[in-house]
Design an enzyme around this catalytic site. Structure first.
Site, short mmCIF file in Angstrom:
data_model
loop_
_atom_site.label_atom_id
_atom_site.label_comp_id
_atom_site.label_asym_id
_atom_site.label_seq_id
_atom_site.Cartn_x
_atom_site.Cartn_y
_atom_site.Cartn_z
N LYS A 1 -16.92 -15.23 6.34
CA LYS A 1 -18.28 -14.82 6.70
C LYS A 1 -19.24 -14.69 5.52
CE LYS A 1 -19.18 -12.61 10.54
NZ LYS A 1 -19.47 -11.44 11.38
N GLY B 1 -7.11 -7.85 0.39
CA GLY B 1 -7.16 -8.62 1.62
C GLY B 1 -6.46 -9.97 1.55
N GLY C 1 -12.50 -4.43 1.60
CA GLY C 1 -13.88 -3.94 1.72
C GLY C 1 -14.23 -2.94 0.63
N ARG D 1 0.82 -1.22 0.00
CA ARG D 1 0.00 0.00 0.00
C ARG D 1 0.85 1.27 0.00
NH1 ARG D 1 -5.11 -1.22 4.07
NH2 ARG D 1 -6.48 -2.09 2.47
#
Ligand code: 3PG
Ligand code: MG
Length: 386
Positions: free
Chosen positions: A181, A336, A359, A44
């Protein structure tokens, strides 16, 4: 300018100006001996360099700002940006970095007074924080209301690639989702079923689907309140939803990340005995998923197929990563854990685009927009109207 979002070229002359650049330097931090903190993967930070260099080459004075982790709105040495500052100084000279934005509660609260504090002394604002642009936080949506503003190179590139997937993907478009999830990703799964031709589901989330199909899943990850939704998705789109046909299970005595704890690792079909935990997709599923991936015109991958961080359970994720790398289709990794997986297998350079946002990339694909992009568009529209 693309999708109405202003870019660096759209800014007034930057020479001699003070530019506030919102970056997402929320990188992994490791705690070492004696409390010495060091940074893990610096993707990043490196990804923001083209923007910082563009500004510096044109004579701007550059101040970066970022959040790091989730401190509770007050200074906390465990979340200081100091290790990031050191790495940034090695990569880009003459760039300032403010202390963690989330040391002030006004950041996440999107507080007016904190926006005023942030922009004080700056002439221009650049958002290059793709990974945080789904957050309606002060440093993301505030400055464009007051300063001439633009997207940096990284943000612009992410938008081009990810909105490009929505607009005009080469077919067949194969989406691969995994991770733990289901509830977090149901909205994304629904959006992906509109966009993609085939949807592969692996990882921890596949067990709620397998349970919805009537299989026994032992002690695997399970979200009881999502079973009905999974059933409905299977009924409506079963022909395009691909679930594993075999599973790698860990016996009740076994522990994740702890081979020394013992326990047995065994290969099953779609049902697991009581107490066993599903930890990876099996070889038959990995092969079937690879066949679909190798035929793809476009691939979007978000979420690993199993607990790949534990070498005993990396095989499914690795086979899928190899297929994504080998495929001639345009391949995008949605940040991620899947980005960490392709890096772990040394395949990152074989993929067309590795997003810096987890996200944020999912929300952009799901919604087609982000608060940070809307703020930049409104800023440009307001400047034009003047
Ligand atoms: C991320 O790592 O996903 C981004 O930096 C956003 O961080 P957050 O989820 O703490 O807002
Ligand atoms: Mg490829």
């Amino acid at each position: 300018m693309q999708f109405g979002v202003p870019e660096l070229e759209d800014l007034p002359d930057v020479s001699g100006k003070s530019v506030l650049v919102r970056v997402d330097f929320n990188v992994p931090i490791h705690d070492g001996v004696g409390g010495v903190r060091s940074i893990g993967d610096d993707l990043r930070i490196r990804a923001a360099l083209p923007t910082l260099e563009w500004l510096i080459e044109r004579g701007a004075s550059v101040t970066c700002c970022t959040h790091l982790g989730r401190p509770k709105g007050a200074p906390d040495p465990k979340f200081s940006v100091e290790p990031v500052r050191e790495r940034l100084a090695q990569l880009a000279p003459d760039v300032k970095l403010l202390e963690n934005l989330r040391f002030n509660a006004g950041e996440t609260a999107n507080d007016e007074a904190f926006v005023a504090e942030l922009i004080a002394g700056h002439d221009l604002y650049v958002n290059d924080a793709f990974g945080a642009s789904h957050r309606e936080h002060a440093s993301i949506v505030g400055p464009p209301r007051f300063l001439p503003s633009a997207a940096g190179r990284l943000l612009a590139k992410e938008v081009e690639v990810l909105l490009g997937l929505r607009d005009n993907p080469a077919r067949p478009f194969v989406a691969i989702t995994g991770g733990s999830k289901v509830s977090d990703k149901l909205g994304v799964i629904e959006a992906l079923l509109d966009l993609a031709d085939q949807l592969i589901i692996g990882g921890g989330m596949c067990f709620t689907f397998l349970a919805a199909m009537g299989h026994s899943i032992g002690n695997s990850l399970f979200e009881a309140d999502q079973v009905d939704t999974c059933k409905q998705l299977l009924a409506d789109h079963g022909d395009r939803l691909h679930l594993p046909t075999d599973i790698v299970g860990l016996s009740p005595e076994g522990k994740l990340f702890d081979p020394a704890a013992g326990g047995e690792v065994r290969h099953f079909g779609r049902s697991l005995p009581d107490g066993w935990m599903g930890v990876d997709i099996g070889p038959e599923s990995a092969g079937a998923f690879s066949d679909i991936i190798l035929e793809a015109g476009t691939i979007l991958w978000n979420g690993p197929m199993g607990v790949f961080e534990d070498a005993r359970f990396e095989a499914g994720t690795k086979v899928v990563a190899e297929a994504v790398a080998e495929s001639r289709g345009f391949s995008v990794i949605g940040g991620g854990d899947s980005a960490a997986a392709v890096a772990q297998f040394g395949l990152a350079s074989e993929v067309d685009h590795v997003s810096t946002g987890g996200g944020a990339s999912l929300e952009l694909i799901e919604q087609g927009d982000l608060p940070g992009l809307a703020a930049l568009r409104e800023s440009a529209a307001a400047a034009k109207a003047k």
